[in-house]
Design a protein around this motif. Sequence first.
Motif, PDB file in Angstrom:
ATOM      1  N   ILE A  10      -7.190  -2.280   5.408  1.00 30.41           N
ATOM      2  CA  ILE A  10      -6.347  -1.098   5.629  1.00 30.41           C
ATOM      3  C   ILE A  10      -5.209  -1.422   6.582  1.00 30.41           C
ATOM      4  O   ILE A  10      -4.067  -1.005   6.358  1.00 30.41           O
ATOM      5  N   GLU A  13      -2.723  -3.260   4.568  1.00 28.29           N
ATOM      6  CA  GLU A  13      -2.003  -2.335   3.676  1.00 28.29           C
ATOM      7  C   GLU A  13      -1.005  -1.497   4.466  1.00 28.29           C
ATOM      8  O   GLU A  13       0.089  -1.218   3.996  1.00 28.29           O
ATOM      9  N   TRP A  17       2.904  -0.997   3.808  1.00 32.95           N
ATOM     10  CA  TRP A  17       3.383   0.365   3.588  1.00 32.95           C
ATOM     11  C   TRP A  17       4.495   0.735   4.576  1.00 32.95           C
ATOM     12  O   TRP A  17       5.503   1.317   4.176  1.00 32.95           O
ATOM     13  N   TYR A  37      -2.564   7.704   4.792  1.00 28.13           N
ATOM     14  CA  TYR A  37      -3.923   7.987   4.332  1.00 28.13           C
ATOM     15  C   TYR A  37      -3.907   8.840   3.064  1.00 28.13           C
ATOM     16  O   TYR A  37      -4.637   8.545   2.110  1.00 28.13           O
ATOM     17  N   LEU A  40      -3.034   6.822   0.052  1.00 22.25           N
ATOM     18  CA  LEU A  40      -4.180   6.028  -0.384  1.00 22.25           C
ATOM     19  C   LEU A  40      -5.182   6.899  -1.137  1.00 22.25           C
ATOM     20  O   LEU A  40      -5.693   6.524  -2.190  1.00 22.25           O
ATOM     21  N   LYS A  41      -5.441   8.068  -0.587  1.00 23.54           N
ATOM     22  CA  LYS A  41      -6.406   8.976  -1.200  1.00 23.54           C
ATOM     23  C   LYS A  41      -5.923   9.452  -2.568  1.00 23.54           C
ATOM     24  O   LYS A  41      -6.689   9.452  -3.535  1.00 23.54           O
ATOM     25  N   SER A  45      -7.427   4.822  -3.874  1.00 26.99           N
ATOM     26  CA  SER A  45      -7.483   3.430  -3.443  1.00 26.99           C
ATOM     27  C   SER A  45      -8.911   2.976  -3.170  1.00 26.99           C
ATOM     28  O   SER A  45      -9.674   3.672  -2.489  1.00 26.99           O
TER      29      SER A  45
END
Length: 73
Positions: A10, A13, A17, A37, A40-41, A45
């Motif tokens: 994370i 990532e 990002w 977040y 990602l959700k 992910s």
Amino acid sequence: MKREEAKRLIIHEWEKWIKTQPIKPDQATGRDSLKFYLELKDAQSPLLKFQGRGRDKWHIVHGWLVSDGRISN
């Protein structure tokens, strides 16, 4: 996925990002981490497949970013 591996992935990532965002990495805030977040959700992910142990995964991811110095608390 184990939590330590999830944390490492994370953070990695996040680094990718944040470069795509119109903010300076050293000025990222909690709001930015929430946006990260939620993206990602929304993308479902696999990075969010770690065990939360009853805690909200958003709080876990936010805590990782704070403790790693990626955002100010």
